[in-house]
Design a protein around this motif. Structure first.
Motif, PDB file in Angstrom:
ATOM      1  N   ASP A  34       0.837  -1.205   0.000  1.00 40.47           N
ATOM      2  CA  ASP A  34       0.000   0.000   0.000  1.00 40.47           C
ATOM      3  C   ASP A  34       0.873   1.256   0.000  1.00 40.47           C
ATOM      4  N   LEU A  35       1.689   1.412  -1.043  1.00 42.01           N
ATOM      5  CA  LEU A  35       2.681   2.488  -1.089  1.00 42.01           C
ATOM      6  C   LEU A  35       2.055   3.873  -1.151  1.00 42.01           C
ATOM      7  N   LEU A 258       7.834  -2.570   3.196  1.00 38.34           N
ATOM      8  CA  LEU A 258       7.578  -1.467   2.285  1.00 38.34           C
ATOM      9  C   LEU A 258       6.583  -0.485   2.881  1.00 38.34           C
ATOM     10  N   ARG A 259       5.591  -0.995   3.611  1.00 39.88           N
ATOM     11  CA  ARG A 259       4.579  -0.116   4.177  1.00 39.88           C
ATOM     12  C   ARG A 259       5.114   0.693   5.353  1.00 39.88           C
ATOM     13  N   LEU A 260       6.198   0.219   5.965  1.00 41.00           N
ATOM     14  CA  LEU A 260       6.793   0.942   7.086  1.00 41.00           C
ATOM     15  C   LEU A 260       7.867   1.929   6.632  1.00 41.00           C
ATOM     16  N   GLY A 261       8.060   2.069   5.336  1.00 37.80           N
ATOM     17  CA  GLY A 261       9.009   3.056   4.845  1.00 37.80           C
ATOM     18  C   GLY A 261      10.348   2.490   4.440  1.00 37.80           C
ATOM     19  N   ASP A 339       6.821  -4.403  -5.165  1.00 38.69           N
ATOM     20  CA  ASP A 339       5.576  -4.606  -4.417  1.00 38.69           C
ATOM     21  C   ASP A 339       5.726  -5.898  -3.627  1.00 38.69           C
ATOM     22  N   LEU A 340       4.924  -6.026  -2.591  1.00 37.78           N
ATOM     23  CA  LEU A 340       5.048  -7.169  -1.690  1.00 37.78           C
ATOM     24  C   LEU A 340       3.715  -7.469  -1.042  1.00 37.78           C
ATOM     25  N   ARG A 341       3.369  -8.766  -0.997  1.00 35.59           N
ATOM     26  CA  ARG A 341       2.211  -9.252  -0.259  1.00 35.59           C
ATOM     27  C   ARG A 341       2.700 -10.314   0.722  1.00 35.59           C
TER      28      ARG A 341
END
Length: 353
Positions: A34-35, A258-261, A339-341
């Motif tokens: 969720d960038l 990625l979502r944590l920066g 991207d990452l899930r």
């Protein structure tokens, strides 16, 4: 080099829900990158840090260490969980949860495929816990957690190869999942590294059941665990402390980096020289604080590692000054995450159910 801090969001909390539940994979929560979402505030990042250090930390202790009220601490932790920034679970050897065959499916796609849609299809497969869209030789990678080699082969042949847009699949089978950290501390050695991490350990049946229950709910009270196991709360508490001290398990708040920066994150794959030991290379990589995951693999590459950094300059320094300098490394490739899930691993009986 000093550690760079990830960017923060404004003090206002995000109003956008993100429960991340994937009905196609049995209701498993998917931690997405969720960038476009706002970054966490500094107090919220501090909460993530505390929960990554100890997922069972009490709200009273959080309040004491942050200066928040206990009510605020509860509310903010609930927000982190509800908006899918973190999930508190047990990080442990997947074999203890019923997974005896693991690997990374490296996927080449045809030119017309939407990689984001393909990543969604891959993450809907129950045996897939981690999907990355990357630069490099392969467009996507899907980590597979299976009960046995037969199940792994069936998933590759019957679930992955048949997906629209998949051109080729190459599997790096794990000979050993050597090291797991999942705590994002820094970018170079000496900044919070924990070389012990989580490593395979032999456990008895009660310990294995404790680990399985904590994988479902990392913050479950010891009294509930004791009731489920039919033993005393004191026994559960003592065994849990021994499990943590031995490195067999770590209950923590896991997150999508990625979502944590941590936007400069990716896989590093290593080919060893002819006379090198893969285990020695893997062990050397665990001493780098940006390395969160190391597997010894069979296939085109000998060692697979995940590295988590904030900036590209941090990653470049890590690769050039440290990874390439490891004895026995012949060559490396870096596949940077676009991207990452991420689906936190559940016991096999729960995941397949």
């Amino acid at each position: 080099m000093p550690r760079s801090a990830p960017p923060t969001r404004s003090q206002a909390e995000s109003a956008t829900p993100a429960d991340g539940t994937d009905s196609a994979s049995g209701g498993a929560r998917v931690l997405r990158a969720d960038l476009a979402a706002p970054n966490l505030s500094e107090p919220e990042m501090w909460l993530v840090t505390l929960l990554q250090a100890d997922g069972r930390i009490s709200y009273a202790d959080i309040a004491r260490r942050t200066g928040m009220t206990e009510k605020t601490a509860r509310r903010k932790v609930s927000m982190l969980l509800d908006e899918n920034f973190i999930q508190v679970t047990a990080v442990t050897d997947p074999a203890l949860l019923g997974y005896a065959a693991m690997g990374l499916a490296c996927i080449t796609v045809d030119g017309a495929v939407n990689t984001s849609e393909l990543a969604d299809s891959l993450s809907a497969i129950s045996q897939v816990d981690y999907v990355t869209c990357t630069t490099g030789r392969f467009a996507l990678q899907a980590e597979l957690m299976c009960a046995d080699p037969g199940e792994l082969q069936r998933v590759v042949d019957e679930r992955i190869r048949v997906l629209p847009g998949v051109a080729q699949v190459e599997v790096l089978a794990y000979l050993r999942l050597h090291y797991q950290q999942a705590r994002f501390e820094g970018v170079l050695p000496g900044h919070g590294a924990d070389p012990e991490g989580v490593r395979p350990r032999a456990l008895d049946e009660i310990d294995r059941r404790i680990v399985s229950l904590l994988a479902v709910d990392g913050r479950a009270p010891f009294s509930e665990l004791a009731t489920a196991l039919g033993v005393s709360e004191t026994m559960v508490r003592q065994r849990y402390q021994r499990l943590v001290a031995s490195g067999a398990v770590k209950v923590m708040g896991i997150a999508n980096p990625l979502r944590l920066g941590f936007r400069s994150t990716g896989w590093i794959v290593v080919k060893a020289t002819a006379n090198a030991r893969s285990a020695d290379i893997a062990e050397a990589l665990t001493r780098l604080s940006a390395v969160t995951y190391v597997a010894i693999t069979a296939g085109r590459y000998d060692v697979l590692a995940e590295v988590v950094c904030v900036h590209h300059e941090d990653l470049l320094s890590l690769v050039d000054e440290h990874v390439r300098a490891v004895a026995g490394v012949a060559s490396i490739e870096l596949w940077l995450y676009l991207d990452l899930r991420y689906k936190p691993l559940q016991p096999h009986a729960v995941q397949s159910g």
